[in-house]
Enzyme design. Structure first.
Site, PDB file in Angstrom:
ATOM      1  N   HIS A  64      32.633  28.866  33.223  1.00 18.03           N
ATOM      2  CA  HIS A  64      32.122  27.801  34.096  1.00 18.03           C
ATOM      3  C   HIS A  64      30.746  27.408  33.587  1.00 18.03           C
ATOM      4  O   HIS A  64      29.809  28.195  33.661  1.00 18.03           O
ATOM      5  CB  HIS A  64      32.039  28.285  35.544  1.00 18.03           C
ATOM      6  CG  HIS A  64      33.367  28.643  36.131  1.00 18.03           C
ATOM      7  ND1 HIS A  64      34.164  27.728  36.783  1.00 18.03           N
ATOM      8  CD2 HIS A  64      34.064  29.807  36.138  1.00 18.03           C
ATOM      9  CE1 HIS A  64      35.283  28.316  37.186  1.00 18.03           C
ATOM     10  NE2 HIS A  64      35.264  29.578  36.805  1.00 18.03           N
ATOM     11  N   LEU A  65      30.645  26.192  33.067  1.00 16.26           N
ATOM     12  CA  LEU A  65      29.351  25.741  32.538  1.00 16.26           C
ATOM     13  C   LEU A  65      28.537  24.991  33.590  1.00 16.26           C
ATOM     14  O   LEU A  65      27.372  24.682  33.383  1.00 16.26           O
ATOM     15  CB  LEU A  65      29.547  24.875  31.299  1.00 16.26           C
ATOM     16  CG  LEU A  65      29.937  25.656  30.036  1.00 16.26           C
ATOM     17  CD1 LEU A  65      30.112  24.725  28.861  1.00 16.26           C
ATOM     18  CD2 LEU A  65      28.906  26.725  29.712  1.00 16.26           C
ATOM     19  N   ARG A  66      29.166  24.696  34.718  1.00 12.09           N
ATOM     20  CA  ARG A  66      28.482  24.138  35.898  1.00 12.09           C
ATOM     21  C   ARG A  66      27.975  22.708  35.749  1.00 12.09           C
ATOM     22  O   ARG A  66      27.533  22.128  36.731  1.00 12.09           O
ATOM     23  CB  ARG A  66      27.309  25.016  36.334  1.00 12.09           C
ATOM     24  CG  ARG A  66      27.699  26.449  36.680  1.00 12.09           C
ATOM     25  CD  ARG A  66      28.675  26.530  37.819  1.00 12.09           C
ATOM     26  NE  ARG A  66      28.912  27.895  38.256  1.00 12.09           N
ATOM     27  CZ  ARG A  66      30.024  28.307  38.831  1.00 12.09           C
ATOM     28  NH1 ARG A  66      31.017  27.451  39.029  1.00 12.09           N
ATOM     29  NH2 ARG A  66      30.176  29.554  39.211  1.00 12.09           N
ATOM     30  N   ASP A 154      41.232  25.805  38.383  1.00 11.06           N
ATOM     31  CA  ASP A 154      40.557  27.105  38.548  1.00 11.06           C
ATOM     32  C   ASP A 154      39.504  27.121  39.647  1.00 11.06           C
ATOM     33  O   ASP A 154      38.704  26.199  39.794  1.00 11.06           O
ATOM     34  CB  ASP A 154      39.887  27.543  37.247  1.00 11.06           C
ATOM     35  CG  ASP A 154      39.258  28.911  37.419  1.00 11.06           C
ATOM     36  OD1 ASP A 154      39.940  29.803  37.943  1.00 11.06           O
ATOM     37  OD2 ASP A 154      38.097  29.086  37.053  1.00 11.06           O
ATOM     38  N   HIS A 181      44.812  29.839  38.518  1.00 11.85           N
ATOM     39  CA  HIS A 181      44.096  30.850  39.315  1.00 11.85           C
ATOM     40  C   HIS A 181      45.061  31.224  40.437  1.00 11.85           C
ATOM     41  O   HIS A 181      45.381  30.388  41.284  1.00 11.85           O
ATOM     42  CB  HIS A 181      42.808  30.206  39.851  1.00 11.85           C
ATOM     43  CG  HIS A 181      42.117  30.948  40.948  1.00 11.85           C
ATOM     44  ND1 HIS A 181      40.861  31.471  40.796  1.00 11.85           N
ATOM     45  CD2 HIS A 181      42.484  31.253  42.213  1.00 11.85           C
ATOM     46  CE1 HIS A 181      40.486  32.057  41.930  1.00 11.85           C
ATOM     47  NE2 HIS A 181      41.459  31.940  42.802  1.00 11.85           N
ATOM     48  N   HIS A 234      42.610  35.525  34.995  1.00 16.93           N
ATOM     49  CA  HIS A 234      42.073  36.761  35.602  1.00 16.93           C
ATOM     50  C   HIS A 234      43.078  37.530  36.461  1.00 16.93           C
ATOM     51  O   HIS A 234      42.960  37.572  37.683  1.00 16.93           O
ATOM     52  CB  HIS A 234      40.789  36.489  36.390  1.00 16.93           C
ATOM     53  CG  HIS A 234      40.807  35.244  37.242  1.00 16.93           C
ATOM     54  ND1 HIS A 234      41.861  34.906  38.059  1.00 16.93           N
ATOM     55  CD2 HIS A 234      39.884  34.263  37.381  1.00 16.93           C
ATOM     56  CE1 HIS A 234      41.567  33.776  38.688  1.00 16.93           C
ATOM     57  NE2 HIS A 234      40.391  33.369  38.278  1.00 16.93           N
ATOM     58  N   ASN A 280      36.086  36.451  42.734  1.00 18.89           N
ATOM     59  CA  ASN A 280      37.423  36.046  43.142  1.00 18.89           C
ATOM     60  C   ASN A 280      38.269  35.787  41.897  1.00 18.89           C
ATOM     61  O   ASN A 280      37.924  34.916  41.111  1.00 18.89           O
ATOM     62  CB  ASN A 280      37.340  34.768  43.990  1.00 18.89           C
ATOM     63  CG  ASN A 280      38.674  34.402  44.590  1.00 18.89           C
ATOM     64  OD1 ASN A 280      39.588  35.213  44.610  1.00 18.89           O
ATOM     65  ND2 ASN A 280      38.806  33.171  45.050  1.00 18.89           N
ATOM     66  N   ASP A 307      35.436  34.690  32.713  1.00 18.73           N
ATOM     67  CA  ASP A 307      35.265  34.004  33.994  1.00 18.73           C
ATOM     68  C   ASP A 307      33.775  33.920  34.330  1.00 18.73           C
ATOM     69  O   ASP A 307      33.354  34.176  35.451  1.00 18.73           O
ATOM     70  CB  ASP A 307      36.058  34.692  35.117  1.00 18.73           C
ATOM     71  CG  ASP A 307      36.115  33.826  36.378  1.00 18.73           C
ATOM     72  OD1 ASP A 307      35.617  32.683  36.344  1.00 18.73           O
ATOM     73  OD2 ASP A 307      36.662  34.295  37.391  1.00 18.73           O
ATOM     74  N   HIS A 311      25.600  31.709  39.255  1.00 19.57           N
ATOM     75  CA  HIS A 311      25.085  31.254  40.548  1.00 19.57           C
ATOM     76  C   HIS A 311      23.608  31.589  40.608  1.00 19.57           C
ATOM     77  O   HIS A 311      23.188  32.638  40.123  1.00 19.57           O
ATOM     78  CB  HIS A 311      25.807  31.949  41.715  1.00 19.57           C
ATOM     79  CG  HIS A 311      27.236  31.552  41.857  1.00 19.57           C
ATOM     80  ND1 HIS A 311      27.624  30.287  42.238  1.00 19.57           N
ATOM     81  CD2 HIS A 311      28.377  32.249  41.668  1.00 19.57           C
ATOM     82  CE1 HIS A 311      28.949  30.228  42.277  1.00 19.57           C
ATOM     83  NE2 HIS A 311      29.432  31.402  41.919  1.00 19.57           N
TER      84      HIS A 311
END
Lengths: 427, 380
Positions: A64-66, A154, A181, A234, A280, A307, A311
């Site tokens: 996740h590169l956000r 995802d 997911h 995952h 998760n 994954d 944050h």
């Protein structure tokens, strides 16, 4: 004209069944037979790789590169640097950004931005459903034309099996794999940790393993029905491993991936309500960990991924129920997997580990990457498999710090990462 | 960590070295209704003896009766009370014995001691509560603390402030004790780790409600003289109950035998790993029980998947008049309240001779005074 020669390393290239002590030559950003360029007096850079493993650049299929939308957690630039520091030359970014990567325009933005600021290859995925809401299909064909390497919702899971079926069929038509997911919303409810002894003790809402297994089974049935590949992201539960193992034996186009935290930790880690252990799917029991290790050993689970879910500290530093799921992993995953799979549990050798990080994801997504064949882009990772080091979150390249592995002692890590023949990171 | 005595002195240091402490004691002595619990640690010959009020009236000072209390000596060094799982049996017993000392304060004409005078207690109830909040508030008043009540709607949480920031603001105002009720399990741990103030858990999600369990233990011990060896049945919604968890941890530590009773959806088998028995047939359990603790069916937060309805619950698990006949004559009937009459317990049974429900409420005050006194002495 530029040339580099990586001397005296152990070259492991699973795509070509190579495992030998040779020098590796790079000319103009591609793997070459020899470092000399005919008719030119070129300067040859020499890299001493004695005692090191020379591997194809590693690929992480789950990052996740956000960006766009959540640049305070991670940016393309910082995420790519974290990837390089972890030994990765290619990362596949997930579509749960803001806006969601469900339109060609957003994909184009991601590719442009990555080309501008990212020091590693960034491959975007597109959403399966519009706004990853699970209600109507995203324009999967247009996303394919825009250059996504897979489709996935995802972070979310499509609950409507009919919609998922049509998505898989459509993806087959345009030649994209589907990454899923696996989470049944009804069974999981507001669960925040593995349902079992520790959730009973701590009074935290449970996330039963069956909530994953139901969807893994659904995906197996749909992969058969649509005759197309579905990749379960995952995987965490023992029964999921068994389902995937049996289905693969029957020839179903299903695969599974493992994240390092799911084999490094169990649900016991939540005892002190530390939100850096909240992810998760959740950390599960020792029995599940053992099954994952077996699944990796026998090839049922063929892909390793982080994954990587950054944050900000203020987002994670709240009540357990209110904290977002996920931890960062790009800079610790190779170390953890080497330490646990190769050194500690001896489940696989380093050749297979590199295969799971290169050839397997390249096959899954149909990528040119993941090999040291002559002519291939010179994405190379130098690994010291025996280097002992301590994880220090203060030293991370990632913009976030939400890792539960601070202070953990590991054996083995990447020491140099080269993308297109250029060293983008070095220890 | 420096080991502190119950009074807050470091080991091997005498009270005389603490001039502030001396001043405080002097101030205590002039306070009407003073009992110096701390003196109880002094050698037996120096212990306080019975004094009549008359004698003191003659001496020109009013002083309430101070019966000698056998006061346990123990190092208490916890600033927070987060749950019973982390406490040892000795620590639990110590709180109960401290509560003994405070219980008699409630029977006096002047129901107040100056133990926490000058300290500020914040009742921070992010989840609504009347009973527990009132009990803590009253306990704090009786210890002479200053009390502020905050709820989710009156705090800045409603404006989007995080729990941590709200709590740090309270600390910046020099709050000494934070009593926290929160819907999220682990919220007191979260604040306990981050604040210098004492954090007292007044119930967190489905995790723990330590003072409720302590008052349950206190009541059992008071009525039956012991806890070890007794068979305690806890009936009802165990899965979502913080009262059940804290009771389980405390009862098992003190040597009671515990059976959990309720529908299988609310009493999963995982609980057996906590060292208790699980039963889904109440009629088999009632004749053997020495204590029946009925938990409230929290129907307002039930999703309908857990059981088909209240009338079915009553039919299968309610302590009806008929079922009450199965009980041993000396079996105690307990309930943390508020009661749903006619659901988990029949009205007549709730008001009957075996019921100690109101004793629980009274004892809750003494137990909470003990907890505030012990933890509040550590926070500074």
């Amino acid at each position: 004209m530029s040339a580099t020669i990586i001397r005296s390393g152990r070259v492991i290239d699973p795509a070509n069944n190579r495992d030998e002590m040779v020098d590796l030559a790079v000319v103009d950003g591609r793997i070459a037979e020899r470092p000399e360029v005919r008719g030119q007096k070129s300067q040859v850079e020499e890299i001493d790789a004695s005692g090191l493993i020379v591997a194809p650049g590693l690929i992480d299929v789950h990052v996740h590169l956000r960006e766009p939308g959540f640049g305070h957690k991670e940016t393309m630039e910082s995420g790519a640097r974290a990837a390089a520091a972890g030994g990765f030359t290619t990362i596949v970014c997930m579509p749960n950004t803001s806006p969601v990567a469900d339109s060609p325009a957003t994909i184009a933005w991601i590719k442009d931005r990555a080309a501008e600021v990212a020091c590693v290859n960034v491959l975007p995925t597109g959403a399966i459903s519009k706004n990853i809401a699970g209600e109507e299909l995203a324009p999967i064909g247009s996303l394919a034309q825009a250059g996504v390497v897979a489709i996935t919702d995802d972070g979310r899971c499509i609950q409507n099996h009919e919609l998922m079926r049509r998505a898989v069929e459509y993806a087959r038509m345009v030649g994209l794999p589907v990454l899923d997911h696996c989470q049944d919303y009804n069974l999981v409810g507001n669960g925040v940790m593995h349902e079992g002894y520790w959730s009973t003790l701590l009074g935290l809402p449970g996330w039963p393993a069956a909530g994953e297994e139901v969807i893994v089974m659904r995906n197996i049935l749909l992969a058969d029905l649509c005759d197309h590949h579905i990749h379960c992201q995952h995987v965490t539960s023992a029964r999921s491993v068994r389902l995937i193992r049996d289905a693969r034996a029957r020839g179903t186009k299903i695969s599974g991936e493992v994240c390092p935290h799911h084999i490094a930790l169990t649900d016991e880690a939540l005892e002190n309500f530390d939100t850096n252990y909240k992810m998760n799917p959740p950390l599960r029991s020792q029995r599940d960990v053992d099954a994952l290790l077996e699944g990796i050993a026998d090839g049922t689970l063929s892909i390793l991924a982080s994954d990587h879910a950054p944050h900000a500290e203020f987002e994670k530093e709240v009540e357990f129920d209110a904290a977002p799921f996920g931890i960062i992993g790009l800079e610790t995953e190779l170390g953890l997997f080497l330490d646990l799979l190769v050194h500690k549990h001896r489940k696989i050798d380093i050749v297979r580990l590199i295969e799971m990080y290169t050839l397997e994801p390249a096959k899954l997504l149909g990528l040119e990457a993941g090999t040291l064949s002559v002519g291939a882009p010179a994405d190379v990772t130098l690994i010291d498999p025996n280097l002992e080091w301590t994880v220090k979150i203060d030293k991370f390249e990632s913009a976030s710090r939400n890792s539960p592995f601070d202070g953990r002692e590991l054996k083995g890590r990447a020491v140099r990462t080269m993308v297109g023949g250029k060293t983008v990171w070095k220890l | 960590m420096t080991s502190l005595t119950r009074c807050g002195y470091r080991k091997n240091e005498s009270a005389r070295e603490h001039s502030g402490e001396r001043a405080r004691l002097a101030c205590w002595r002039s306070w009407p209704g003073f009992v110096d619990f701390r003196k109880q640690n002094a050698p037996a010959s120096k212990k306080l003896h019975d004094h009549s009020a008359q004698k003191f009236a003659k001496a020109g000072r009013f002083r309430q009766q101070a019966r000698p209390v056998r006061y346990p000596t123990m190092n208490w060094n916890r600033k927070d009370l987060l749950g019973l799982r982390e406490l040892s049996a000795d620590e639990i017993n110590f709180i109960l014995e401290t509560a003994d000392a405070f219980k008699q304060v409630g029977t006096r004409e002047i129901k107040k001691v100056p133990a926490l005078r000058g300290k500020t207690l914040v009742n921070f109830f992010v989840e609504p509560s009347t009973r527990t909040r009132t009990s803590f508030e009253l306990a704090a008043f009786r210890l002479s603390a200053d009390v502020i009540n905050l709820s989710a709607s009156t705090s800045s949480l409603a404006k989007g402030e995080t729990l941590k920031d709200t709590a740090r603001n309270l600390e910046a105002l020099h709050a000494d004790i934070l009593v926290l009720r929160h819907s999220s399990a682990g919220a007191p741990q979260f604040l306990g780790q981050r604040l210098k103030a004492s954090v007292i858990n007044a119930g967190d999600g489905a995790h723990e409600h330590p003072t409720q369990a302590l008052l349950d233990l206190y009541t059992i011990r008071e009525k039956r003289g012991k806890i070890a060896g007794l068979h305690v049945a806890i009936v009802g919604d165990i899965l979502f109950s913080r009262v059940a968890r804290s009771n389980i941890f405390g009862l098992v530590k003190l040597g009671a035998r515990v059976t959990l009773v309720g529908p299988i959806t609310l009493v999963p088998r995982e609980f057996e790993k906590l060292g208790v028995a699980v039963s889904h047939k109440i009629d088999n359990v009632l004749p053997e029980a020495d204590v029946v603790n009925l938990l409230r069916i929290q129907h307002e937060r039930q999703r309908k998947e857990y059981f088909p309805g209240l009338s079915e619950y009553t039919a299968l698990f309610g302590l009806t008049k008929e079922r009450a006949k199965l009980l041993k004559p000396d079996c105690l009937i307990m309930h943390p309240g508020p009661i749903n009459r006619g659901v988990e317990i029949d009205s007549e049974v709730a008001d009957g001779a075996q019921s100690v429900i109101l004793d629980q409420v009274t004892n809750g005050l003494a137990v909470r005074m003990a907890v505030l006194y012990l933890c509040g002495g550590i926070s500074t």
